[in-house]
Design an enzyme around this catalytic site. Structure first.
Site, short mmCIF file in Angstrom:
data_model
loop_
_atom_site.label_atom_id
_atom_site.label_comp_id
_atom_site.label_asym_id
_atom_site.label_seq_id
_atom_site.Cartn_x
_atom_site.Cartn_y
_atom_site.Cartn_z
N ASP A 1 7.07 11.08 2.79
CA ASP A 1 5.99 11.77 3.49
C ASP A 1 5.70 10.91 4.73
O ASP A 1 6.09 9.74 4.78
CB ASP A 1 4.78 11.88 2.58
CG ASP A 1 3.55 12.42 3.29
OD1 ASP A 1 3.68 13.45 3.98
OD2 ASP A 1 2.47 11.81 3.16
N ASP B 1 1.52 9.84 -0.59
CA ASP B 1 0.15 9.38 -0.81
C ASP B 1 -0.75 10.53 -1.24
O ASP B 1 -1.83 10.30 -1.76
CB ASP B 1 -0.42 8.76 0.47
CG ASP B 1 -0.66 9.81 1.54
OD1 ASP B 1 -1.81 9.99 1.98
OD2 ASP B 1 0.31 10.50 1.93
N ASP C 1 2.40 11.07 7.15
CA ASP C 1 1.01 10.65 7.35
C ASP C 1 0.44 10.03 6.08
O ASP C 1 0.43 10.67 5.03
CB ASP C 1 0.15 11.84 7.78
CG ASP C 1 0.61 12.40 9.13
OD1 ASP C 1 0.47 11.67 10.12
OD2 ASP C 1 1.12 13.52 9.18
#
Length: 198
Positions: free
Chosen positions: A14, A170, A16
């Site tokens: 991922d 995250d 961001d």
């Protein structure tokens, strides 16, 4: 140091909040964009929405708060604020150390809810574009996280079976997406604490 399973044949990241520490900037941009509609955009609310593209986020907020925000207008307002803040982006070292360690050894890709333009800009600011191929974004799939389409496309283009991929995430939606198709998952929150300033 993050250790990856020995059977891993491909790494999917991922962007961001995983490779790039952009979350404070995204948070501030959303908070500013939705404030005129009376929405108290808290860090807790933000964390439930991470991984979703702009339009999907606005639709979800409309459903939750009974607002009637225009996806284009509010999306542009968010993007305008974010564009001013993104130049300060730093890499998340505990993750980028893994990227550098396995560069040239395992195929690596980006699977993000960002747009292609946004993802390319962030990676350019970090000087890390050359590490990842492919870069799959919200522009490249019909169904977004928690649907697994983003990560499945990464795996397909890397030529690696989903079960042999490790996803670094995250966001809860991204973790669900990876687990849904039997991918191994590294929850970046176990190694890096995201702090938000309100």
């Amino acid at each position: 140091m993050i250790e990856i399973p020995k059977r891993a044949k491909g790494l999917i990241f991922d962007l961001d909040g995983t490779v790039a520490n952009t979350m404070q900037s995204h948070f501030e941009a959303w908070r500013t964009a939705v404030a005129p509609f009376g929405i108290d955009f808290t860090p807790e609310l933000f964390l439930t929405l991470t991984g979703m593209p702009k339009a999907a986020t606005i639709i979800k907020l409309n459903e939750s708060f009974g607002t009637d925000m225009n996806t284009d207008e509010v999306g542009k307002a968010k993007a305008k604020v974010y564009k001013e803040l993104v130049t300060k982006t730093q890499e998340i070292k505990v993750v980028t150390n893994v990227v550098r360690k396995y560069h040239g050894k395992l195929p690596m890709s980006i699977g993000t809810g960002s747009t292609q333009i946004g993802a390319q800009r962030t990676l350019s600011i970090l000087g890390m574009k050359h590490y990842f191929n492919p870069i799959i974004t919200a522009d490249d799939v019909m169904n977004f996280k928690p649907a697994p389409d983003t990560f499945l496309k990464c795996a397909e283009l890397m030529g690696v079976a989903p079960k042999d991929c490790v996803v670094f995430e995250d966001g809860i939606l991204g973790i669900q997406a990876a687990e849904a198709v039997g991918m191994m998952v590294v929850d970046v929150n176990d190694y890096f604490e995201m702090k938000f300033t309100v």
